[in-house]
Every structure is written in structure tokens, then in C-alpha cells.
Design a protein around this motif. Structure first.
Motif, PDB file in Angstrom:
ATOM      1  N   UNK A 138     -41.527 -14.667 -53.222  1.00  0.00           N
ATOM      2  CA  UNK A 138     -42.368 -13.486 -53.026  1.00  0.00           C
ATOM      3  C   UNK A 138     -43.485 -13.694 -52.013  1.00  0.00           C
ATOM      4  N   UNK A 139     -43.827 -14.950 -51.704  1.00  0.00           N
ATOM      5  CA  UNK A 139     -44.924 -15.196 -50.768  1.00  0.00           C
ATOM      6  C   UNK A 139     -44.518 -16.058 -49.576  1.00  0.00           C
ATOM      7  N   UNK A 140     -43.260 -16.475 -49.507  1.00  0.00           N
ATOM      8  CA  UNK A 140     -42.829 -17.361 -48.422  1.00  0.00           C
ATOM      9  C   UNK A 140     -41.563 -16.826 -47.763  1.00  0.00           C
ATOM     10  N   UNK A 141     -41.457 -17.096 -46.461  1.00  0.00           N
ATOM     11  CA  UNK A 141     -40.268 -16.715 -45.708  1.00  0.00           C
ATOM     12  C   UNK A 141     -40.053 -17.732 -44.601  1.00  0.00           C
ATOM     13  N   UNK A 142     -38.850 -17.727 -44.028  1.00  0.00           N
ATOM     14  CA  UNK A 142     -38.525 -18.630 -42.932  1.00  0.00           C
ATOM     15  C   UNK A 142     -37.946 -17.807 -41.788  1.00  0.00           C
ATOM     16  N   UNK A 143     -38.309 -18.173 -40.572  1.00  0.00           N
ATOM     17  CA  UNK A 143     -37.853 -17.484 -39.367  1.00  0.00           C
ATOM     18  C   UNK A 143     -37.262 -18.529 -38.429  1.00  0.00           C
ATOM     19  N   UNK A 144     -36.125 -18.192 -37.801  1.00  0.00           N
ATOM     20  CA  UNK A 144     -35.489 -19.146 -36.885  1.00  0.00           C
ATOM     21  C   UNK A 144     -34.930 -18.441 -35.657  1.00  0.00           C
ATOM     22  N   UNK A 145     -35.129 -19.115 -34.495  1.00  0.00           N
ATOM     23  CA  UNK A 145     -34.455 -18.717 -33.262  1.00  0.00           C
ATOM     24  C   UNK A 145     -34.987 -17.433 -32.655  1.00  0.00           C
ATOM     25  N   UNK A 146     -34.107 -16.788 -31.885  1.00  0.00           N
ATOM     26  CA  UNK A 146     -34.443 -15.537 -31.227  1.00  0.00           C
ATOM     27  C   UNK A 146     -34.643 -15.697 -29.736  1.00  0.00           C
ATOM     28  N   UNK A 147     -34.611 -14.585 -29.041  1.00  0.00           N
ATOM     29  CA  UNK A 147     -34.978 -14.576 -27.636  1.00  0.00           C
ATOM     30  C   UNK A 147     -36.484 -14.477 -27.533  1.00  0.00           C
ATOM     31  N   UNK A 148     -37.125 -15.470 -26.916  1.00  0.00           N
ATOM     32  CA  UNK A 148     -38.579 -15.519 -26.830  1.00  0.00           C
ATOM     33  C   UNK A 148     -39.039 -15.414 -25.384  1.00  0.00           C
ATOM     34  N   UNK A 149     -40.250 -14.916 -25.199  1.00  0.00           N
ATOM     35  CA  UNK A 149     -40.903 -14.896 -23.896  1.00  0.00           C
ATOM     36  C   UNK A 149     -42.132 -15.781 -23.981  1.00  0.00           C
ATOM     37  N   UNK A 150     -42.177 -16.843 -23.151  1.00  0.00           N
ATOM     38  CA  UNK A 150     -43.283 -17.787 -23.244  1.00  0.00           C
ATOM     39  C   UNK A 150     -44.482 -17.320 -22.418  1.00  0.00           C
ATOM     40  N   UNK A 151     -45.501 -18.179 -22.331  1.00  0.00           N
ATOM     41  CA  UNK A 151     -46.736 -17.809 -21.638  1.00  0.00           C
ATOM     42  C   UNK A 151     -46.531 -17.616 -20.138  1.00  0.00           C
ATOM     43  N   UNK A 152     -45.438 -18.159 -19.593  1.00  0.00           N
ATOM     44  CA  UNK A 152     -45.128 -17.983 -18.170  1.00  0.00           C
ATOM     45  C   UNK A 152     -44.157 -16.827 -17.933  1.00  0.00           C
ATOM     46  N   UNK A 153     -43.973 -15.990 -18.970  1.00  0.00           N
ATOM     47  CA  UNK A 153     -43.058 -14.845 -18.913  1.00  0.00           C
ATOM     48  C   UNK A 153     -41.607 -15.260 -18.685  1.00  0.00           C
ATOM     49  N   UNK A 154     -41.277 -16.497 -19.080  1.00  0.00           N
ATOM     50  CA  UNK A 154     -39.901 -16.967 -18.998  1.00  0.00           C
ATOM     51  C   UNK A 154     -39.174 -16.619 -20.293  1.00  0.00           C
ATOM     52  N   UNK A 155     -37.934 -16.135 -20.142  1.00  0.00           N
ATOM     53  CA  UNK A 155     -37.129 -15.748 -21.297  1.00  0.00           C
ATOM     54  C   UNK A 155     -36.255 -16.924 -21.713  1.00  0.00           C
ATOM     55  N   UNK A 156     -36.237 -17.247 -22.998  1.00  0.00           N
ATOM     56  CA  UNK A 156     -35.472 -18.396 -23.459  1.00  0.00           C
ATOM     57  C   UNK A 156     -34.927 -18.139 -24.851  1.00  0.00           C
ATOM     58  N   UNK A 157     -33.831 -18.836 -25.176  1.00  0.00           N
ATOM     59  CA  UNK A 157     -33.286 -18.802 -26.536  1.00  0.00           C
ATOM     60  C   UNK A 157     -33.947 -19.918 -27.328  1.00  0.00           C
ATOM     61  N   UNK A 158     -34.663 -19.572 -28.373  1.00  0.00           N
ATOM     62  CA  UNK A 158     -35.509 -20.526 -29.088  1.00  0.00           C
ATOM     63  C   UNK A 158     -34.755 -21.198 -30.231  1.00  0.00           C
ATOM     64  N   UNK A 159     -35.223 -22.394 -30.600  1.00  0.00           N
ATOM     65  CA  UNK A 159     -34.678 -23.077 -31.778  1.00  0.00           C
ATOM     66  C   UNK A 159     -35.792 -23.617 -32.672  1.00  0.00           C
ATOM     67  N   UNK A 160     -36.932 -22.940 -32.653  1.00  0.00           N
ATOM     68  CA  UNK A 160     -38.033 -23.325 -33.533  1.00  0.00           C
ATOM     69  C   UNK A 160     -37.862 -22.700 -34.913  1.00  0.00           C
ATOM     70  N   UNK A 161     -38.346 -23.421 -35.907  1.00  0.00           N
ATOM     71  CA  UNK A 161     -38.424 -22.914 -37.281  1.00  0.00           C
ATOM     72  C   UNK A 161     -39.875 -22.532 -37.565  1.00  0.00           C
ATOM     73  N   UNK A 162     -40.068 -21.376 -38.200  1.00  0.00           N
ATOM     74  CA  UNK A 162     -41.397 -20.969 -38.651  1.00  0.00           C
ATOM     75  C   UNK A 162     -41.352 -20.736 -40.157  1.00  0.00           C
TER      76      UNK A 162
END
Length: 249
Positions: free
Chosen positions: A84-108
Motif C-alpha cells: 500500500x505504500x511502496x512501488x517499483x518502477x523500471x525502464x522506459x524511454x527517458x530524456x536526460x539533462x542534455x535532451x538525449x533520448x535513451x532506453x533506460x534500465x534503472x530501478x526506482x
């Protein structure tokens, strides 16, 4: 901001149910809220890391505070509820600070309350070999049994091409470790598909995979085939095996 391809989590607080919306891709925001980022694409779409909370009782929106390392503007990731208070997020198409588009593999890992969302970002270390490549349009589900740590299972997706990835992984949320599963190509080689799990016993989990795309314009051959992958999950994370079953509807 009107958007899709983001994440949504439901949770309850003091008897009131809420929805937390995270990121996504959509039209130009009427208002760009502080503490969030908004990236415009050449086709006129916008990507954001904005998240909003909706109170199902009062039918009002709010924006909880950010603590920790929030995701960058992203879309086509997976967000799965642990409790009820925790979730996990993985991957996705991300835009970094340099406006570069990338496929991510970070876990949150997200810790959610009525007024704040605490973000913990887990990135691949150079010394670690067992880690999935970056991806978007993948599918995932949470496995929770009485025998151990909650686990995130993911399959397929695509990275910097439109062709489907062909792999399946399990992430131990407590130990922050990945294990690659040996499953049939018919289960893992797809993107934009659906995945769910059934807990048959503390040591037996069925993964259900439906639909999806193999390559651009090539859908899974028969959308009426459901793949059931039976996982034997034991005390050691390495003791995971799979068995493919096919049910024709």
C-alpha cells in the motif's frame, strides 16, 4: 498535462483511495509546474516526469513533494505496486539533462505517502554483469509469496530499435539483484504486450503473457494464445526454473 504511456498506482490512506499518476507523453502542458521537467519533441509531443495524486473521494488533484532522485522525463516504463505504500518502477524511454533520448534500465523504489513520494534510484554498477539492457514498451508484474522477498518479473520490450527484445528477468527487491530466466522465445520475444502472474503456492508462480508485437507491423501470430510459464521459486534466488504451457482460447 494530458498524457499517456505513463504509470499509475492506487493506494489507500485513512480509508480514502488515491491514484498516483507518474510521467508520460502527451500534449503541450497548459502549466509547467515547478520541480518537474517538460521536454518537447519535434512532432509536437511533450514528455514529462510530472506526477499527480487524485483523491477518489474529493475528486481533487494535488502534487506531492519530491524526496530523493526522481525519474527524468519518461514514458513507456512499468510501475508495479509492492504494497500500500511502496512501488517499483523500471525502464522506459527517458530524456536526460542534455535532451538525449535513451532506453533506460534503472530501478526506482517509491515510498508513497499522502503528501510526499520518496524516490530511491538503483543503477547498474560496472562490476555487475547480470542486469537487463535498457528498454521501453516492456511488461512486468510483482511476485509476492510468503516464502521471501517480493520480486519484479519483466519480459521483452524494445530498446533503440523497434524490434522486440528476447529476454525475461526477475529482480529481487530486497537484495537489489537480477536473475535472467531461461524461458521460450514465444514468451519473451515481444513488446507492447501484457503480463500477469498467478501465485499457485509459495513455491509456484504462473506467468501469463498475452499479445504484443514482434517487429514493426508484425503482431504475435495468434492473439488467442496465452503463454503460461510456471516458475519454481525456492529459498535461493538462483533456484528458478520455467515450464511453458500453451492454452488455445
Amino acid at each position: 498535462m494530458r498524457r499517456g504511456a505513463g504509470g499509475m498506482i492506487s493506494f489507500e490512506h485513512d480509508g480514502v483511495h488515491h491514484l498516483l499518476m507518474i510521467g508520460g507523453l502527451g500534449s503541450k502542458p497548459a502549466v509547467q509546474l515547478p520541480h518537474y521537467k517538460y521536454i518537447e519533441f519535434p512532432n509536437g509531443n511533450w514528455r514529462t516526469n510530472e506526477y499527480s495524486m487524485y483523491n477518489l473521494s474529493s475528486r481533487k488533484w494535488s502534487n506531492p513533494s519530491i524526496i530523493g532522485q526522481c525519474i527524468t522525463p519518461a514514458s513507456y516504463f512499468i510501475t508495479e505496486k509492492i504494497n500500500n505504500t511502496r512501488a517499483v518502477l523500471f525502464g522506459g524511454g527517458e530524456t536526460d539533462d542534455d535532451n538525449e533520448d535513451t532506453a533506460a534500465n534503472n530501478i526506482y523504489i517509491l515510498e508513497i505517502s499522502i503528501s510526499t513520494v520518496f524516490w530511491q534510484c538503483i543503477k547498474k554498477l560496472e562490476a555487475i554483469d547480470q542486469w537487463p539492457v535498457g528498454r521501453n514498451r516492456h511488461a512486468g508484474a510483482i511476485i509476492i509469496t510468503g516464502s521471501g522477498s517480493p520480486m519484479l518479473v519483466i519480459s521483452g520490450g524494445c530498446n533503440n530499435s523497434t524490434n522486440a527484445l528476447d529476454d525475461c528477468w526477475i529482480f529481487n527487491i530486497t537484495q537489489h539483484s537480477w536473475i535472467k530466466l531461461d524461458v521460450p522465445h514465444s514468451v519473451s520475444k515481444r513488446r507492447s504486450h501484457s503480463l500477469s502472474v498467478f501465485i499457485m503456492s509459495p513455491h509456484c508462480v504462473w506467468i501469463i503473457t498475452v499479445g504484443g508485437v514482434v517487429t514493426t507491423g508484425t503482431f504475435v501470430t495468434n492473439p488467442n494464445i496465452v503463454m503460461l510459464t510456471e516458475l519454481g521459486v525456492y529459498t535461493s534466488p538462483a533456484a528458478v526454473f520455467s515450464l511453458e504451457l500453451i492454452i488455445r482460447l
